[in-house]
Design an enzyme around this catalytic site. Structure first.
Site, PDB file in Angstrom:
ATOM      1  N   GLN A 160     -47.323-134.404   7.913  1.00 20.24           N
ATOM      2  CA  GLN A 160     -46.311-133.915   6.972  1.00 20.24           C
ATOM      3  C   GLN A 160     -46.950-133.658   5.613  1.00 20.24           C
ATOM      4  O   GLN A 160     -46.298-133.193   4.690  1.00 20.24           O
ATOM      5  CB  GLN A 160     -45.206-134.972   6.808  1.00 20.24           C
ATOM      6  N   ASN A 161     -48.223-134.006   5.506  1.00 20.97           N
ATOM      7  CA  ASN A 161     -48.888-133.884   4.207  1.00 20.97           C
ATOM      8  C   ASN A 161     -49.345-132.452   3.952  1.00 20.97           C
ATOM      9  O   ASN A 161     -49.620-131.705   4.882  1.00 20.97           O
ATOM     10  CB  ASN A 161     -50.075-134.848   4.128  1.00 20.97           C
ATOM     11  N   ASP A 185     -51.924-131.869   1.743  1.00 22.28           N
ATOM     12  CA  ASP A 185     -53.125-132.053   0.916  1.00 22.28           C
ATOM     13  C   ASP A 185     -54.430-131.627   1.589  1.00 22.28           C
ATOM     14  O   ASP A 185     -55.490-131.619   0.955  1.00 22.28           O
ATOM     15  CB  ASP A 185     -53.223-133.525   0.460  1.00 22.28           C
ATOM     16  N   HIS A 195     -45.544-129.227   7.260  1.00 24.89           N
ATOM     17  CA  HIS A 195     -44.952-128.765   6.002  1.00 24.89           C
ATOM     18  C   HIS A 195     -45.884-127.815   5.248  1.00 24.89           C
ATOM     19  O   HIS A 195     -45.844-127.725   4.023  1.00 24.89           O
ATOM     20  CB  HIS A 195     -44.571-129.969   5.125  1.00 24.89           C
ATOM     21  N   CYS A 247     -44.332-109.161  -2.963  1.00 21.69           N
ATOM     22  CA  CYS A 247     -45.075-108.159  -2.170  1.00 21.69           C
ATOM     23  C   CYS A 247     -45.750-108.758  -0.940  1.00 21.69           C
ATOM     24  O   CYS A 247     -46.405-108.026  -0.187  1.00 21.69           O
ATOM     25  CB  CYS A 247     -46.100-107.440  -3.043  1.00 21.69           C
ATOM     26  N   GLY A 297     -48.036-144.195   7.990  1.00 20.12           N
ATOM     27  CA  GLY A 297     -47.697-143.890   6.600  1.00 20.12           C
ATOM     28  C   GLY A 297     -46.537-142.938   6.435  1.00 20.12           C
ATOM     29  O   GLY A 297     -46.512-142.135   5.513  1.00 20.12           O
ATOM     30  N   SER A 337     -42.232-142.703   6.253  1.00 20.68           N
ATOM     31  CA  SER A 337     -41.024-143.518   6.121  1.00 20.68           C
ATOM     32  C   SER A 337     -40.007-143.193   7.213  1.00 20.68           C
ATOM     33  O   SER A 337     -38.981-143.827   7.318  1.00 20.68           O
ATOM     34  CB  SER A 337     -40.409-143.319   4.739  1.00 20.68           C
ATOM     35  N   ALA A 388     -53.214-147.719   5.933  1.00 19.80           N
ATOM     36  CA  ALA A 388     -53.960-146.858   6.855  1.00 19.80           C
ATOM     37  C   ALA A 388     -55.466-147.020   6.641  1.00 19.80           C
ATOM     38  O   ALA A 388     -56.242-147.074   7.596  1.00 19.80           O
ATOM     39  CB  ALA A 388     -53.553-145.404   6.637  1.00 19.80           C
TER      40      ALA A 388
HETATM   41  P1  NAD Z   1     -42.649-141.098   2.073  1.00 21.73           P
HETATM   42  O1  NAD Z   1     -43.090-140.915   0.687  1.00 21.73           O
HETATM   43  O2  NAD Z   1     -41.225-140.967   2.380  1.00 21.73           O
HETATM   44  O3  NAD Z   1     -43.106-142.539   2.639  1.00 21.73           O
HETATM   45  C1  NAD Z   1     -44.395-143.023   2.569  1.00 21.73           C
HETATM   46  C2  NAD Z   1     -44.554-144.152   3.578  1.00 21.73           C
HETATM   47  O4  NAD Z   1     -45.898-144.589   3.532  1.00 21.73           O
HETATM   48  C3  NAD Z   1     -43.681-145.402   3.296  1.00 21.73           C
HETATM   49  O5  NAD Z   1     -43.069-145.836   4.494  1.00 21.73           O
HETATM   50  C4  NAD Z   1     -44.709-146.437   2.787  1.00 21.73           C
HETATM   51  O6  NAD Z   1     -44.344-147.764   3.146  1.00 21.73           O
HETATM   52  C5  NAD Z   1     -45.953-146.008   3.496  1.00 21.73           C
HETATM   53  N1  NAD Z   1     -47.212-146.351   2.834  1.00 21.73           N
HETATM   54  C6  NAD Z   1     -47.460-146.519   1.523  1.00 21.73           C
HETATM   55  N2  NAD Z   1     -48.753-146.780   1.309  1.00 21.73           N
HETATM   56  C7  NAD Z   1     -49.356-146.763   2.519  1.00 21.73           C
HETATM   57  C8  NAD Z   1     -50.700-146.929   2.959  1.00 21.73           C
HETATM   58  N3  NAD Z   1     -51.701-147.155   2.095  1.00 21.73           N
HETATM   59  N4  NAD Z   1     -50.959-146.860   4.288  1.00 21.73           N
HETATM   60  C9  NAD Z   1     -49.964-146.622   5.185  1.00 21.73           C
HETATM   61  N5  NAD Z   1     -48.672-146.441   4.817  1.00 21.73           N
HETATM   62  C10 NAD Z   1     -48.375-146.500   3.505  1.00 21.73           C
HETATM   63  O7  NAD Z   1     -43.526-140.093   2.908  1.00 21.73           O
HETATM   64  P2  NAD Z   1     -43.169-139.215   4.155  1.00 21.73           P
HETATM   65  O8  NAD Z   1     -42.472-140.008   5.186  1.00 21.73           O
HETATM   66  O9  NAD Z   1     -44.409-138.511   4.517  1.00 21.73           O
HETATM   67  O10 NAD Z   1     -42.116-138.117   3.678  1.00 21.73           O
HETATM   68  C11 NAD Z   1     -42.122-137.492   2.466  1.00 21.73           C
HETATM   69  C12 NAD Z   1     -42.443-136.025   2.420  1.00 21.73           C
HETATM   70  O11 NAD Z   1     -43.254-135.902   1.277  1.00 21.73           O
HETATM   71  C13 NAD Z   1     -43.275-135.454   3.509  1.00 21.73           C
HETATM   72  O12 NAD Z   1     -42.571-134.416   4.041  1.00 21.73           O
HETATM   73  C14 NAD Z   1     -44.556-134.911   2.849  1.00 21.73           C
HETATM   74  O13 NAD Z   1     -44.647-133.530   3.114  1.00 21.73           O
HETATM   75  C15 NAD Z   1     -44.317-135.005   1.386  1.00 21.73           C
HETATM   76  N6  NAD Z   1     -45.440-135.537   0.573  1.00 21.73           N
HETATM   77  C16 NAD Z   1     -46.734-135.226   0.858  1.00 21.73           C
HETATM   78  C17 NAD Z   1     -47.775-135.771   0.113  1.00 21.73           C
HETATM   79  C18 NAD Z   1     -49.196-135.393   0.484  1.00 21.73           C
HETATM   80  O14 NAD Z   1     -49.433-134.281   0.930  1.00 21.73           O
HETATM   81  N7  NAD Z   1     -50.150-136.309   0.337  1.00 21.73           N
HETATM   82  C19 NAD Z   1     -47.502-136.632  -0.944  1.00 21.73           C
HETATM   83  C20 NAD Z   1     -46.146-136.915  -1.240  1.00 21.73           C
HETATM   84  C21 NAD Z   1     -45.130-136.365  -0.458  1.00 21.73           C
HETATM   85 ZN    ZN Z   2     -46.998-109.571  -5.512  1.00 18.13          ZN
END
Ligand code: NAD
Ligand code: ZN
Length: 255
Positions: free
Chosen positions: A103-104, A106, A121, A132, A192, A194, A237
């Site tokens: 879902q990240n 990055d 995402h 365009c 990681g 939620s 993680a």
């Molecule tokens: P979330 O922010 O809802 O939840 C993060 C989860 O990670 C929590 O359950 C938390 O307990 C857990 N967590 C925190 N630190 C951790 C670690 N070190 N190791 C393992 N787990 C850990 O995130 P989500 O469920 O991915 O949903 C949010 C949306 O936000 C996603 O759709 C994503 O696209 C987007 N998002 C992406 C980034 C990125 O690309 N890095 C950053 C922020 C949000």
């Molecule tokens: Zn354009």
């Protein structure tokens, strides 16, 4: 906890070649200094993502969205993969991991060396002009000279990162590939996340219905924990993944 690390390694080895899938969320990149949406501190205390990263906001006032994107890109472009990302890359190289559904936005899984990554995402490596449809690499608009940046092709002000904004559709090919992986795996790691953002959160549910084991890695419990997870490794993680890989290596040495 140690028991669950060993148990996870055994389940991965038992699953066999290309039978392990992983769903990753923002928690995966926390140890790379990218804050999650629901955690304390960081960027999201300043900007409510559901407002700043909503497609309606972007269409009405791209400068507002870019005030957030500027800070986000700063954080993302400086970030490096952490031991959690490298652990998943090793599992792919060893032949167990078939795919990461992330879902990240990055790009850190690819930078760690994973090849099979479904970006549920989208990502921030490209921007597309909504006027365009021209696509540019993000590097071509950085450093930002103006906010919002203007399209070099048509002069419009709606260059939008390829990341999926709130209110936008998930790319259909990302959904179909993820469903296929969820149907096919014998183990799904949920790392990681939620587990409240749908349809991504459906994937471990689909895997479970098809008989897969669900292993969570998250320092906090989630709605999955009591509903579908076989067990949870209550650890970050970056700490858990290298230890799982170490155990997998020990087990496969003896085969
Ligand atoms: P979330 O922010 O809802 O939840 C993060 C989860 O990670 C929590 O359950 C938390 O307990 C857990 N967590 C925190 N630190 C951790 C670690 N070190 N190791 C393992 N787990 C850990 O995130 P989500 O469920 O991915 O949903 C949010 C949306 O936000 C996603 O759709 C994503 O696209 C987007 N998002 C992406 C980034 C990125 O690309 N890095 C950053 C922020 C949000
Ligand atoms: Zn354009």
């Amino acid at each position: 906890m140690d028991d669950n690390i060993k148990r996870a390694a055994e389940d991965i080895v038992k699953a066999g070649r290309k039978k392990v899938a992983a769903l990753t969320g923002a928690g995966m990149s926390v140890e790379s200094n990218i804050p999650p949406f629901r955690g304390k501190g960081g960027l999201w205390e300043k900007f409510n993502p559901e407002e700043y990263a909503h497609i309606d906001t972007f269409r009405q006032d791209p400068a507002k969205s870019w005030s957030m994107l500027k800070d986000l890109l700063d954080v993302i472009l400086k970030a490096q993969p952490n031991p959690g990302h490298y652990g998943l890359a090793e599992l792919e190289k060893m032949g167990y991991l078939s795919c990461i559904i992330t879902q990240n936005v990055d790009g850190l899984h690819q930078r760690a060396g994973n090849r099979e990554v479904v970006e549920f995402h989208g990502n921030n490596q490209w921007v597309i002009c909504l006027d365009c449809r021209k696509r540019y690499e993000i590097a071509t608009v950085l450093p930002l000279k103006e906010i919002p940046p203007l399209c070099k092709e048509c002069g419009g002000n709606k260059l939008k990162p390829d990341a999926i904004f709130f209110g936008e559709m998930i790319p259909p090919e990302a959904i179909s590939r993820s469903e296929q992986e969820a149907n096919n795996c014998a183990v799904m790691l949920s790392i990681g996340t939620s587990a409240v953002v749908y349809p991504a959160a459906n994937m471990p549910e689909i895997a479970k219905w098809n008989g897969a084991k669900i292993i969570e890695i998250n320092p906090e419990r989630t709605p999955f924990t009591s509903k579908i997870s076989d067990y949870i490794i209550e650890e970050t993680a970056g700490k858990a993944m290298p230890r799982i890989v170490e155990e997998v290596k020990k087990l496969t040495k003896n085969i």
